[in-house]
Scaffold this active site. Structure first.
Site, short mmCIF file in Angstrom:
data_model
loop_
_atom_site.label_atom_id
_atom_site.label_comp_id
_atom_site.label_asym_id
_atom_site.label_seq_id
_atom_site.Cartn_x
_atom_site.Cartn_y
_atom_site.Cartn_z
N CYS A 94 13.69 35.67 -1.96
CA CYS A 94 14.92 35.88 -1.18
C CYS A 94 15.47 34.48 -0.68
O CYS A 94 15.80 33.76 -1.74
CB CYS A 94 14.53 36.78 0.14
SG CYS A 94 16.20 37.37 0.83
N HIS A 172 12.72 41.98 -2.12
CA HIS A 172 11.76 41.69 -1.32
C HIS A 172 10.34 42.49 -1.68
O HIS A 172 10.39 43.58 -1.03
CB HIS A 172 11.66 41.96 0.27
CG HIS A 172 12.62 40.81 0.72
ND1 HIS A 172 12.03 39.66 1.43
CD2 HIS A 172 13.82 40.66 1.27
CE1 HIS A 172 12.99 38.65 1.90
NE2 HIS A 172 14.00 39.52 1.72
N GLU A 174 7.40 42.21 -0.88
CA GLU A 174 6.57 42.39 0.40
C GLU A 174 6.95 43.23 1.38
O GLU A 174 6.46 43.74 2.46
CB GLU A 174 6.22 41.02 0.70
CG GLU A 174 7.33 40.35 1.73
CD GLU A 174 8.44 40.04 1.01
OE1 GLU A 174 9.34 39.22 1.57
OE2 GLU A 174 8.88 40.09 -0.37
#
Length: 226
Positions: A94, A172, A174
């Site tokens: 990002c 993302h 994560e």
């Protein structure tokens, strides 16, 4: 293998006690691959001694824009160029995707069509992958040294590969559902439209390819993918 995490922002205070900071999310994502981690909070002015302070690097997301006037952004850009110069593996996610592009000659802008929020499907060179997104800024000009390796209709330059040692991705991996829920609750109001918020919330339980991406990222950091 030691991975230095360059943390460029902080998770919302409302979820930090439960989910930790952005660096903690990457430690969980890459758990089980044999890495040790050290976090440098560059957003707070904490930088490594040099690019050789770790065996590989990972740059996190952030609420900030890479084009904003912050004192820590120019030294971070120089650090990125230093890592590239010695050929260490580096991954950006990002904001990390965007700051690496900017540091290496690309351009990042606020996207005229607005935000991507929640699960999105990307074409990784013929392989579809679903990952959570949370961004308005996009890489609009690809650096000369990079090639596009993932795209979709909303985000043309969704992942970039620089030779065989730098990989960056806009979404993302994560961010699991609980993190998206926190962003929807605490950061979306007044930023996203009510319709966008409702759409993202309705998709929180969508199956993701975050584990597949984590395995790919781990292999890349170990020099096993190009």
């Amino acid at each position: 293998m030691k991975i230095g995490i360059l943390q460029t922002g902080h998770s919302p205070d409302e979820v930090k006690a439960e989910l930790g900071d952005y660096a903690d999310m990457f430690v969980r994502l890459l758990d089980g691959h044999g890495f040790e981690f050290e976090t440098y909070s560059v957003v707070d002015g904490q930088f490594p001694s040099g690019p050789d302070a770790a065996d590989g690097w990972l740059i996190t997301g952030s609420k900030h824009g890479v084009y904003e006037d912050h004192t820590w952004i120019p030294p971070l850009e120089q650090f990125i160029r230093d890592v590239q110069a010695i050929g260490l593996p580096m991954i950006g996610v990002c904001f990390g995707h965007q700051i690496i592009a900017q540091a290496l000659g690309g351009k990042v802008e606020k996207f005229a069509k607005g935000w991507a929020a929640g699960p999105q499907t990307y074409d990784f060179e013929g392989k579809p992958m679903v990952l959570n997104a949370w961004h308005q800024d996009q890489v609009t000009q690809v650096p000369p040294s990079a090639r596009v390796v993932a795209t979709n209709a909303f985000c043309e330059n969704a992942a970039l590969l620089y030779g065989d040692h730098i990989f960056t991705v806009q979404p993302h991996p994560e961010f699991a559902a609980r993190m998206l829920e926190g962003l929807i609750t605490h950061r979306a109001p007044g930023v996203l439209s009510p319709e966008q918020i409702a759409d993202a919330a309705a998709k929180l339980d969508a199956p993701l390819d975050d584990r597949a991406m984590a395995d790919w990222m781990a292999a890349f950091l170990k020099g096993q993918k190009s």
